[in-house]
Design a protein around this motif. Structure first.
Motif, PDB file in Angstrom:
ATOM      1  N   GLY A   1      43.081  30.096  35.899  1.00 50.89           N
ATOM      2  CA  GLY A   1      41.956  29.535  35.609  1.00 50.89           C
ATOM      3  C   GLY A   1      41.439  29.554  33.780  1.00 50.89           C
ATOM      4  O   GLY A   1      41.275  28.914  32.829  1.00 50.89           O
ATOM      5  N   ASP A   2      41.694  30.987  33.313  1.00 51.87           N
ATOM      6  CA  ASP A   2      41.428  30.911  31.963  1.00 51.87           C
ATOM      7  C   ASP A   2      42.819  31.958  30.904  1.00 51.87           C
ATOM      8  O   ASP A   2      42.907  32.065  30.352  1.00 51.87           O
ATOM      9  N   ALA A   3      43.992  31.155  31.860  1.00 53.52           N
ATOM     10  CA  ALA A   3      45.527  31.604  31.797  1.00 53.52           C
ATOM     11  C   ALA A   3      45.751  31.032  30.151  1.00 53.52           C
ATOM     12  O   ALA A   3      47.383  30.536  30.297  1.00 53.52           O
ATOM     13  N   LYS A   4      45.517  29.971  29.799  1.00 47.57           N
ATOM     14  CA  LYS A   4      45.702  28.718  28.522  1.00 47.57           C
ATOM     15  C   LYS A   4      46.682  28.210  29.071  1.00 47.57           C
ATOM     16  O   LYS A   4      48.085  27.932  28.332  1.00 47.57           O
ATOM     17  N   GLY A   5      46.780  27.279  30.311  1.00 45.90           N
ATOM     18  CA  GLY A   5      47.881  26.288  30.506  1.00 45.90           C
ATOM     19  C   GLY A   5      49.275  27.208  31.594  1.00 45.90           C
ATOM     20  O   GLY A   5      49.708  26.450  31.963  1.00 45.90           O
ATOM     21  N   PHE A   6      49.286  28.916  31.993  1.00 52.68           N
ATOM     22  CA  PHE A   6      50.017  29.146  32.475  1.00 52.68           C
ATOM     23  C   PHE A   6      49.816  29.404  33.524  1.00 52.68           C
ATOM     24  O   PHE A   6      48.200  28.974  34.041  1.00 52.68           O
ATOM     25  N   GLN A   7      50.519  29.196  34.885  1.00 50.00           N
ATOM     26  CA  GLN A   7      49.692  29.468  35.938  1.00 50.00           C
ATOM     27  C   GLN A   7      50.118  30.757  36.072  1.00 50.00           C
ATOM     28  O   GLN A   7      50.982  31.314  36.356  1.00 50.00           O
ATOM     29  N   SER A   8      49.606  31.091  37.535  1.00 46.10           N
ATOM     30  CA  SER A   8      49.909  32.220  38.778  1.00 46.10           C
ATOM     31  C   SER A   8      50.416  33.080  38.436  1.00 46.10           C
ATOM     32  O   SER A   8      51.010  33.621  38.554  1.00 46.10           O
ATOM     33  N   LYS A   9      52.451  32.441  38.915  1.00 45.06           N
ATOM     34  CA  LYS A   9      53.392  32.531  39.270  1.00 45.06           C
ATOM     35  C   LYS A   9      54.098  33.079  37.241  1.00 45.06           C
ATOM     36  O   LYS A   9      55.188  33.276  37.725  1.00 45.06           O
ATOM     37  N   ASP A  10      53.459  31.761  36.477  1.00 42.43           N
ATOM     38  CA  ASP A  10      54.364  32.550  35.076  1.00 42.43           C
ATOM     39  C   ASP A  10      53.440  34.301  34.340  1.00 42.43           C
ATOM     40  O   ASP A  10      54.379  34.634  33.951  1.00 42.43           O
ATOM     41  N   ILE A  11      52.737  34.387  34.992  1.00 40.81           N
ATOM     42  CA  ILE A  11      52.224  35.730  35.075  1.00 40.81           C
ATOM     43  C   ILE A  11      51.660  36.941  35.967  1.00 40.81           C
ATOM     44  O   ILE A  11      50.566  37.838  36.072  1.00 40.81           O
ATOM     45  N   GLY A  12      51.978  36.584  37.405  1.00 40.39           N
ATOM     46  CA  GLY A  12      52.506  37.430  38.271  1.00 40.39           C
ATOM     47  C   GLY A  12      51.034  37.634  39.099  1.00 40.39           C
ATOM     48  O   GLY A  12      50.483  39.160  39.709  1.00 40.39           O
ATOM     49  N   VAL A  13      49.966  36.289  38.725  1.00 39.82           N
ATOM     50  CA  VAL A  13      48.368  36.973  39.421  1.00 39.82           C
ATOM     51  C   VAL A  13      48.295  36.236  40.741  1.00 39.82           C
ATOM     52  O   VAL A  13      49.531  35.605  40.440  1.00 39.82           O
ATOM     53  N   TRP A  14      47.739  36.243  41.676  1.00 38.74           N
ATOM     54  CA  TRP A  14      47.470  35.865  43.158  1.00 38.74           C
ATOM     55  C   TRP A  14      47.071  34.503  42.746  1.00 38.74           C
ATOM     56  O   TRP A  14      46.747  33.831  41.503  1.00 38.74           O
ATOM     57  N   GLN A  15      47.869  33.773  43.225  1.00 38.88           N
ATOM     58  CA  GLN A  15      47.665  31.420  44.050  1.00 38.88           C
ATOM     59  C   GLN A  15      46.263  31.678  43.933  1.00 38.88           C
ATOM     60  O   GLN A  15      46.132  32.178  44.782  1.00 38.88           O
ATOM     61  N   ASP A  16      45.317  30.795  43.596  1.00 39.54           N
ATOM     62  CA  ASP A  16      44.446  30.109  43.270  1.00 39.54           C
ATOM     63  C   ASP A  16      44.784  29.644  45.069  1.00 39.54           C
ATOM     64  O   ASP A  16      45.258  28.941  45.440  1.00 39.54           O
ATOM     65  N   ALA A  17      43.400  30.052  46.085  1.00 41.36           N
ATOM     66  CA  ALA A  17      43.144  30.521  47.682  1.00 41.36           C
ATOM     67  C   ALA A  17      41.998  30.017  47.336  1.00 41.36           C
ATOM     68  O   ALA A  17      41.515  30.997  47.718  1.00 41.36           O
ATOM     69  N   THR A  18      41.933  30.146  49.219  1.00 36.40           N
ATOM     70  CA  THR A  18      40.915  30.693  50.338  1.00 36.40           C
ATOM     71  C   THR A  18      41.519  31.261  51.133  1.00 36.40           C
ATOM     72  O   THR A  18      42.100  30.790  51.688  1.00 36.40           O
ATOM     73  N   LYS A  19      41.257  32.310  51.476  1.00 43.04           N
ATOM     74  CA  LYS A  19      41.789  33.470  52.464  1.00 43.04           C
ATOM     75  C   LYS A  19      41.170  34.214  52.880  1.00 43.04           C
ATOM     76  O   LYS A  19      40.597  34.606  53.231  1.00 43.04           O
ATOM     77  N   PRO A  20      41.266  34.644  54.300  1.00 42.63           N
ATOM     78  CA  PRO A  20      40.500  35.277  55.316  1.00 42.63           C
ATOM     79  C   PRO A  20      39.941  36.859  54.329  1.00 42.63           C
ATOM     80  O   PRO A  20      41.041  37.201  53.722  1.00 42.63           O
ATOM     81  N   ALA A  21      39.261  37.144  54.723  1.00 43.34           N
ATOM     82  CA  ALA A  21      38.664  38.676  54.517  1.00 43.34           C
ATOM     83  C   ALA A  21      37.746  39.035  55.558  1.00 43.34           C
ATOM     84  O   ALA A  21      37.170  38.419  56.416  1.00 43.34           O
ATOM     85  N   PHE A  22      37.227  40.628  54.797  1.00 47.19           N
ATOM     86  CA  PHE A  22      36.987  40.908  55.585  1.00 47.19           C
ATOM     87  C   PHE A  22      36.071  42.678  55.136  1.00 47.19           C
ATOM     88  O   PHE A  22      36.233  42.829  54.272  1.00 47.19           O
ATOM     89  N   ALA A  23      34.778  43.019  55.805  1.00 46.76           N
ATOM     90  CA  ALA A  23      34.077  44.065  54.874  1.00 46.76           C
ATOM     91  C   ALA A  23      33.584  45.064  56.057  1.00 46.76           C
ATOM     92  O   ALA A  23      32.894  44.286  56.952  1.00 46.76           O
ATOM     93  N   LEU A  24      33.931  45.616  55.379  1.00 46.86           N
ATOM     94  CA  LEU A  24      32.363  47.475  55.936  1.00 46.86           C
ATOM     95  C   LEU A  24      31.803  48.173  55.011  1.00 46.86           C
ATOM     96  O   LEU A  24      32.521  47.523  53.913  1.00 46.86           O
ATOM     97  N   GLY A  25      30.749  48.411  55.781  1.00 43.33           N
ATOM     98  CA  GLY A  25      30.179  49.061  54.336  1.00 43.33           C
ATOM     99  C   GLY A  25      29.074  49.754  55.282  1.00 43.33           C
ATOM    100  O   GLY A  25      28.832  49.775  56.110  1.00 43.33           O
ATOM    101  N   ALA A  26      28.085  50.547  54.127  1.00 43.78           N
ATOM    102  CA  ALA A  26      26.458  51.058  54.619  1.00 43.78           C
ATOM    103  C   ALA A  26      25.740  51.026  53.490  1.00 43.78           C
ATOM    104  O   ALA A  26      25.814  51.482  52.107  1.00 43.78           O
ATOM    105  N   ASN A  27      24.502  50.478  54.074  1.00 47.77           N
ATOM    106  CA  ASN A  27      23.047  50.609  53.556  1.00 47.77           C
ATOM    107  C   ASN A  27      22.490  51.481  53.316  1.00 47.77           C
ATOM    108  O   ASN A  27      21.905  51.401  54.652  1.00 47.77           O
TER     109      ASN A  27
END
Length: 244
Positions: free
Chosen positions: A163-189
């Motif tokens: 979104g901040d690539a001044k009109g370039f798309q993700s495929k032009d600059i090698g970043v991930w494609q905008d999307a919603t993908k699975p995620a998981f997390a492990l941690g300790a409080n």
């Protein structure tokens, strides 16, 4: 003879006074020892009451900020990100709870290290991710002032990368494609309790995301990958309600 009797009386008086003084000291020592023993018992009872009150809360809400290292493309270097987090926990008992959490992370992709790209940007575009997670928490250590809880969560992460690539798309600059993908997390409080209902928290965390390159991007590495992200969160905890 009179002088001898007077001397004997004086000696007897001194001995009696010494005995009485010794007895008083002994009685005082017994009282002092009993008082100290009672103070120690009272202290232990107070700590036990405070500990029970602290971890008998049904609900826990917390929030704050933090830091995370994130890999924004297959061939890009990891970048630093600042984060926010908000979590709510419903405790089934003093040890086991159910978590719901929202996180956000903001950084700049290191496009200057984008190998093979025909595009060169004079800046590193801003990227962000928003994980929405749910899972379980289990307290493994709970004392008056310190508590340690391990967590495991799963859900989905929304990624915004071009979104901040001044009109370039993700495929032009090698970043991930905008999307919603699975995620998981492990941690300790790690909690330090100021009061039974208020604590300061430090949370080392691991977050796995599954963003992909644009299907039309044939120059920036594997299309499918897992991002192993590590960071730490800090914030304030507020507890309320009662389990029992």
């Amino acid at each position: 003879m009179f002088g001898f009797r007077s001397s004997v009386k004086k000696v007897a008086g001194l001995l009696l006074a010494g005995l009485m003084a010794s007895g008083a000291v002994a009685v005082q020592a017994q009282v002092t020892h009993r008082t100290r023993r009672e103070s120690s018992a009272n202290r232990k009872a107070r700590i036990a009451r405070t500990t029970a009150e602290t971890y008998d809360h049904r609900y826990e809400v917390a929030g704050g900020g933090g830091y995370m290292r994130f890999k924004s493309g297959s061939l890009l270097q990891r970048n630093n990100e600042v984060t926010f987090w908000m979590t709510g926990t419903y405790f089934l008992n003093p040890k086991l709870g159910i978590i719901g959490e929202v996180r956000g992370a903001y950084g700049n992709a290191k496009i200057a290290n984008n190998l093979g790209s025909p595009v060169t940007l004079p800046f590193n575009p801003q990227i962000s991710q928003y994980p929405f997670l749910g899972g379980v928490a289990y307290r493994v250590y709970a004392k008056e002032k310190i508590a340690v809880t391990v967590t495991g969560e799963g859900g989905a992460a929304l990624g915004k990368f071009d979104g901040d690539a001044k009109g370039f798309q993700s495929k032009d600059i090698g970043v991930w494609q905008d999307a919603t993908k699975p995620a998981f997390a492990l941690g300790a409080n790690f909690d330090y309790n100021f009061y039974p209902n208020i604590a300061f928290r430090v949370s080392p965390t691991y977050l796995a995301t599954f963003f992909r390159l644009d299907p039309l991007d044939l120059t920036h590495g594997p299309q499918s990958t897992i991002q192993n992200n590590f960071g730490v969160n800090v914030g304030i905890v507020y507890r309320f309600g009662k389990i029992k």
